[in-house]
Design a protein around this motif. Structure first.
Motif, PDB file in Angstrom:
ATOM      1  N   GLY A 145      13.424  -0.012  11.141  1.00 53.37           N
ATOM      2  CA  GLY A 145      12.947   1.179  11.705  1.00 53.37           C
ATOM      3  C   GLY A 145      12.093   0.689  13.029  1.00 53.37           C
ATOM      4  O   GLY A 145      12.407  -0.270  13.581  1.00 53.37           O
ATOM      5  N   ASN A 146      11.098   1.492  13.569  1.00 52.21           N
ATOM      6  CA  ASN A 146      10.240   1.249  14.664  1.00 52.21           C
ATOM      7  C   ASN A 146       8.972   1.071  14.369  1.00 52.21           C
ATOM      8  O   ASN A 146       8.406   1.926  13.481  1.00 52.21           O
ATOM      9  N   ASN A 147       8.415  -0.025  14.609  1.00 51.62           N
ATOM     10  CA  ASN A 147       7.259  -0.643  14.201  1.00 51.62           C
ATOM     11  C   ASN A 147       6.113  -0.819  15.211  1.00 51.62           C
ATOM     12  O   ASN A 147       6.622  -1.505  16.133  1.00 51.62           O
ATOM     13  N   LYS A 148       4.763  -0.822  14.871  1.00 48.77           N
ATOM     14  CA  LYS A 148       3.926  -1.392  15.752  1.00 48.77           C
ATOM     15  C   LYS A 148       3.907  -2.741  15.497  1.00 48.77           C
ATOM     16  O   LYS A 148       4.249  -3.350  14.521  1.00 48.77           O
ATOM     17  N   ILE A 149       3.373  -3.593  16.725  1.00 45.44           N
ATOM     18  CA  ILE A 149       3.538  -4.950  16.568  1.00 45.44           C
ATOM     19  C   ILE A 149       2.280  -5.489  16.607  1.00 45.44           C
ATOM     20  O   ILE A 149       1.373  -5.059  17.365  1.00 45.44           O
ATOM     21  N   SER A 150       2.026  -7.003  16.054  1.00 45.76           N
ATOM     22  CA  SER A 150       0.940  -7.642  16.161  1.00 45.76           C
ATOM     23  C   SER A 150       1.385  -8.990  16.988  1.00 45.76           C
ATOM     24  O   SER A 150       2.259  -9.446  16.580  1.00 45.76           O
ATOM     25  N   VAL A 151       0.604  -9.499  17.835  1.00 45.86           N
ATOM     26  CA  VAL A 151       0.851 -10.571  18.683  1.00 45.86           C
ATOM     27  C   VAL A 151      -0.147 -11.646  18.549  1.00 45.86           C
ATOM     28  O   VAL A 151      -1.414 -11.049  18.891  1.00 45.86           O
ATOM     29  N   ARG A 152       0.270 -12.896  18.279  1.00 43.54           N
ATOM     30  CA  ARG A 152      -0.766 -13.955  18.458  1.00 43.54           C
ATOM     31  C   ARG A 152      -0.455 -14.980  19.420  1.00 43.54           C
ATOM     32  O   ARG A 152       0.832 -15.256  19.535  1.00 43.54           O
TER      33      ARG A 152
ATOM     34  N   TRP B  16      -4.886 -20.589  17.513  1.00 45.66           N
ATOM     35  CA  TRP B  16      -4.530 -19.358  17.979  1.00 45.66           C
ATOM     36  C   TRP B  16      -5.605 -18.514  18.462  1.00 45.66           C
ATOM     37  O   TRP B  16      -6.588 -18.470  17.908  1.00 45.66           O
ATOM     38  N   ASN B  17      -5.505 -17.900  19.418  1.00 45.60           N
ATOM     39  CA  ASN B  17      -6.322 -16.606  19.948  1.00 45.60           C
ATOM     40  C   ASN B  17      -6.212 -15.458  18.953  1.00 45.60           C
ATOM     41  O   ASN B  17      -5.230 -15.456  18.289  1.00 45.60           O
ATOM     42  N   GLU B  18      -7.152 -14.710  19.185  1.00 40.07           N
ATOM     43  CA  GLU B  18      -7.207 -13.387  18.348  1.00 40.07           C
ATOM     44  C   GLU B  18      -5.851 -12.508  18.391  1.00 40.07           C
ATOM     45  O   GLU B  18      -5.277 -12.608  19.513  1.00 40.07           O
ATOM     46  N   THR B  19      -5.337 -11.879  17.393  1.00 37.15           N
ATOM     47  CA  THR B  19      -4.419 -11.398  17.380  1.00 37.15           C
ATOM     48  C   THR B  19      -4.433  -9.907  18.218  1.00 37.15           C
ATOM     49  O   THR B  19      -5.581  -9.261  18.086  1.00 37.15           O
ATOM     50  N   VAL B  20      -3.433  -9.625  18.878  1.00 35.25           N
ATOM     51  CA  VAL B  20      -3.455  -8.272  19.692  1.00 35.25           C
ATOM     52  C   VAL B  20      -2.623  -7.260  19.028  1.00 35.25           C
ATOM     53  O   VAL B  20      -1.221  -7.581  18.890  1.00 35.25           O
ATOM     54  N   GLU B  21      -2.696  -6.154  18.838  1.00 35.45           N
ATOM     55  CA  GLU B  21      -2.108  -5.123  17.991  1.00 35.45           C
ATOM     56  C   GLU B  21      -1.923  -3.864  19.095  1.00 35.45           C
ATOM     57  O   GLU B  21      -2.568  -3.627  19.836  1.00 35.45           O
ATOM     58  N   SER B  22      -0.489  -3.579  19.072  1.00 35.08           N
ATOM     59  CA  SER B  22       0.128  -2.398  19.957  1.00 35.08           C
ATOM     60  C   SER B  22      -0.577  -1.112  19.647  1.00 35.08           C
ATOM     61  O   SER B  22      -0.836  -0.779  18.305  1.00 35.08           O
ATOM     62  N   GLN B  23      -0.645  -0.393  20.581  1.00 36.62           N
ATOM     63  CA  GLN B  23      -0.970   1.199  20.385  1.00 36.62           C
ATOM     64  C   GLN B  23       0.345   2.103  19.995  1.00 36.62           C
ATOM     65  O   GLN B  23       0.129   3.238  19.331  1.00 36.62           O
TER      66      GLN B  23
ATOM     67  N   ILE C 109       2.522 -19.917  24.023  1.00 37.98           N
ATOM     68  CA  ILE C 109       3.256 -19.921  22.771  1.00 37.98           C
ATOM     69  C   ILE C 109       3.049 -18.608  22.186  1.00 37.98           C
ATOM     70  O   ILE C 109       1.685 -18.393  21.579  1.00 37.98           O
ATOM     71  N   VAL C 110       3.814 -17.778  21.683  1.00 39.38           N
ATOM     72  CA  VAL C 110       3.600 -16.503  21.121  1.00 39.38           C
ATOM     73  C   VAL C 110       4.368 -16.318  19.831  1.00 39.38           C
ATOM     74  O   VAL C 110       5.605 -16.554  19.654  1.00 39.38           O
ATOM     75  N   GLN C 111       3.654 -15.478  18.646  1.00 35.13           N
ATOM     76  CA  GLN C 111       4.409 -15.320  17.575  1.00 35.13           C
ATOM     77  C   GLN C 111       4.182 -13.682  17.464  1.00 35.13           C
ATOM     78  O   GLN C 111       3.053 -13.083  17.668  1.00 35.13           O
ATOM     79  N   ILE C 112       5.231 -12.951  16.860  1.00 33.45           N
ATOM     80  CA  ILE C 112       5.227 -11.640  16.963  1.00 33.45           C
ATOM     81  C   ILE C 112       5.506 -11.234  15.464  1.00 33.45           C
ATOM     82  O   ILE C 112       6.486 -11.846  14.726  1.00 33.45           O
TER      83      ILE C 112
END
Length: 760
Positions: A182-189, A198-205, A222-225
């Motif tokens: 499906g379609n989900n909000k994502i979290s990026v570190r 790692w820096n703090e995680t950014v969550e999408s709106q 370097i990014v992980q999702i």
């Protein structure tokens, strides 16, 4: 019979060959069909006994550098899966063991090469073990997972596709998921390359996109999702590492742009543009976006790995944007405008005419035979400094097209440029691509309404002014002040007199002229000049009056010119001898004693002393001779005048004698003794000087005296030269000669007019 036997033998041979081919064909088919089975034989599931498997792998244990992060989850109701991470020193070959509760057997998979495996479980508890490295080795490691089908969490992700795009100081992340996720909000570190934290995680709106801000443009990240956990997605595994290159902040630098007409394709030109990028090794290539200035679609986007591009375009105006790019960033664009080809007659005998109907409609006309080859056209019109408008159309009947219902009305007194392009594609008249898609037929200009110029020529100046002519120069009227097609210039000039009027003259010149040679003018006369331009609507305003004056006439007589010429010639021919003669009379040349033979023969100090004495005596002789000549010219000298002069003469005599005595300082006699001797000789021998044997008639008397009185012992030289202190006989005679000079002076008193000025 023999024939039949041969035929039967051949038939048997063919049958044998056919049987052999059939066997080979059957074996080949079996191999092809069984190949997939043999390929997967090593990873196929096998039944096993739990006690045997436990004993076989009991020496394998868990380790932080071994296989780890074993996790089993559910993607859908019938789709369960287990994934794990390989060990640090593992062989990347795994053994997967599945054992379900209340089942007498287990299932084992050997030689797995991927760190994942699908599950086939029922509503029972189960245990999964993953063994890394071959069985029986001492350094094998394992990971264990226990659960049940009811407790398996639904997993979403990781994302199927990831698109990273850097903007100034930020990173835009866009993802897509599999259909079942499906379609989900994502979290990026994220973390900078080389950093371990790692820096703090950014969550999408919003679903499927996120923005990471406050990034350093020059760093690589370097990014992980992963998805944000929800009731539908209770488990969200992280994606692999994505590398984000540094941001491209500088724009390419244009190096050159060349436009060359293509002789084989009339109305087309080759565009060659080169550039460079100041930062190396940060870009993957270049993106070039090309579109027409008129705004007609499409916009062509071209990619190239080299810093140059070549295009075949028409004579229309185009715009290019050139940017460097990598997998996450696009540099600012360098913009280049390709101007419209403005030559109206560059297309040979092609002609384009325009008829203006009103402010919203005009008709263009072209050659009728063009329809036989082309049916798709596009017309562009624009005014100076604007992008313009366009209309593409199909025409196969008549050689004209009326453009009506123009959205922006035609303005009066404004010049428009209209161009007709040809398109070879007959399927559609819309432009499919930019490169090599059209050619230019012709270009012309028109006005909706013409007016007279509101500007005048400027920078009026005069050059090469003579007695009756001058060169007049000016600059053209600006196009925005013409308000119509310029037909020519009118030059007004009159004689300029103070508070007087004179006849005005005017001359018309071509519109392309910026200078005129004015002739038949009066000499020494001031002229006032004004210039104006004119169109079909009439004459415009005149320029500011400018005044110049011709050169005055000079009265010049032919006789004066001839006389001056004769004088110059005489001076050139006879001038040099006359000057030399006058110089010889007024400034006679004095001989240089240094150039005489006597001076050249001096070899001893004694000779030099003798020469100095003789030079002094010569000076006294010349002065005394002049005095005697003056006395002879005087008829009668009053006694009182003579008596008054004698003391002065005596003074001069004493001075001259002192000069004559300077040569004999080595005699040992004092200057006082010399003066006594001189006085005695003056009293007793005044009349004997003229008969003296030491008088000479030559002009160079001193040199003659030197040559006659030089003793033999001086001329011979050598070491036998006697000392001057001995006063040889020749020196005694020289002294008596000196006294004769003094006596001559005493018997010849100078005149008052000759010496009075010198004695004052």
């Amino acid at each position: 019979m023999s024939g039949r036997g041969v035929q039967s033998g051949e038939a048997e041979t063919k049958c044998c060959w056919l049987g052999t081919y059939m066997h080979v064909l059957v074996v080949g088919l079996m191999l092809v069909l069984c190949a997939p089975i043999f390929t997967h034989v090593h990873v196929s599931a096998e039944r096993c006994k739990p006690e045997n498997i436990s004993a076989k792998y009991q020496h394998c244990g868990t380790h932080q550098d071994g296989v780890h992060d074993l996790d089993c989850f559910r993607k859908s109701k019938t789709d369960e899966k287990c994934t794990w991470e390989s060990g640090k020193y593992g062989s990347k070959s795994y053994t997967f063991i599945l054992q379900q509760a209340d089942k007498p057997h287990c299932v084992i998979y050997y030689n797995l090469t991927e760190p994942s495996q699908k599950l086939k479980i029922f509503d029972l508890n189960f245990t999964v073990e993953v063994i890394e490295n071959n069985a029986g080795t001492a350094n094998c490691t394992k990971a264990v997972f226990s659960g049940s089908k009811k407790t398996l969490k639904r997993s979403c992700g990781p994302p199927n596709e990831v698109l990273l795009s850097r903007t100034p100081g930020a990173l835009q992340v866009n993802v897509t998921w599999l259909k079942e996720d499906g379609n989900n909000k994502i979290s990026v570190r994220y973390r900078a390359l080389g950093s371990h934290s790692w820096n703090e995680t950014v969550e999408s709106q919003l679903p499927n996109t996120a923005m990471v801000e406050k990034l350093t443009p020059s760093l690589v990240y370097i990014v992980q999702i992963q998805c944000v956990t929800t009731a539908e997605c209770s488990q969200c595994p992280r994606s692999k590492n994505y590398y984000v290159p540094s941001e491209l902040t500088t724009r390419p630098i244009l190096v050159s742009a060349k436009y060359t007409d293509i002789m084989q394709k009339t109305g087309c030109r080759l565009i060659s543009i080169t550039w460079k990028f100041p930062v190396k090794d940060l870009y993957d290539g270049y993106r070039v976006t090309v579109w027409k200035e008129s705004g007609e679609p499409p916009q062509a986007q071209l990619t190239t790995s080299e810093p140059e591009i070549r295009l075949i375009l028409s004579y229309s105006a185009y715009r290019l944007n050139i940017s460097a790019y990598n997998n996450a960033s696009v540099s600012p664009a360098a913009t280049h405008v390709i101007p419209q080809h403005t030559g109206a007659n560059i297309l040979g005998d092609r002609r384009l005419n325009v008829t203006v109907h009103n402010s919203t409609a005009f008709t263009i006309h072209w050659r009728p035979d063009l329809i036989e080859k082309y049916v798709c056209y596009v017309v562009e019109w624009m005014k100076q400094g604007h992008s313009g408008w366009y209309l593409s159309f199909f025409e196969d009947a008549i050689a004209r097209k009326t453009v009506s219902s123009i959205s922006e009305h035609l303005e009066p007194y404004t010049r428009y440029r209209v161009t007709l392009h040809l398109r070879p594609n007959k399927n559609t008249c819309n432009m499919k691509s930019i490169n090599n898609s059209e050619s230019t037929y012709g270009t012309t200009e028109f006005y909706h309404t013409e007016g007279s110029p509101v500007g005048a020529p400027a920078n009026v100046s005069f050059h090469n002014v003579t007695l009756n002519s001058a060169v007049l120069q000016w600059s053209q009227i600006p196009e925005e002040d013409l308000r119509g097609f310029l037909l020519g210039y009118i030059i007004y000039y009159t004689e300029h007199h103070y508070q007087e009027t004179s006849t005005a003259h005017n001359i018309t010149v071509d519109p392309g002229s910026t200078s005129f040679h004015m002739e038949a003018l009066k000499s020494g006369t001031a002229y006032q000049v004004q210039i104006s331009g004119f169109t079909s609507a009439g004459e415009g305003i005149r320029s500011i009056p400018s005044v110049f004056k011709t050169d005055p006439k000079v009265n010049f007589s032919i006789r004066v010119a001839i006389a001056a010429f004769v004088v110059v010639v005489c001076l050139l021919v006879f001038g040099s001898p006359v000057i030399k003669r006058v110089k010889a009379i007024l400034w006679p040349r004095v001989p240089n004693p240094g150039h005489s033979n006597a001076v050249q023969k001096i070899e001893s100090p004694g000779q030099l002393k003798l020469l100095e004495a003789l030079v002094t005596l010569k000076a006294v002789e010349e002065w005394d001779t002049k005095s005697f000549q003056i006395l002879e010219r005087e008829a009668v000298i009053p006694p009182q005048t003579l008596s008054s002069m004698l003391p002065h003469v005596r003074t001069c005599e004493d001075d001259s004698l002192e000069m004559a005595h300077a040569w004999s300082e080595r005699d040992g006699d004092s200057a006082a003794d010399d003066d006594d001797t001189t006085d005695t000789l003056l009293d007793t021998q005044r009349t004997h000087f003229q008969s003296s044997p030491f008088t000479f008639a030559g002009g160079y008397t001193t040199m003659e005296m030197f040559q006659q009185f030089t003793p033999q012992w001086m001329t011979e030289g050598g070491s036998n030269t006697p000392s001057i202190e001995g006063e040889p006989e020749d020196f005694t005679a020289l002294k008596s000669m000196r006294l004769d000079y003094v006596r001559q002076f005493s018997t010849s008193p100078p005149s008052d007019s000759e010496f009075t000025p010198a004695l004052v």
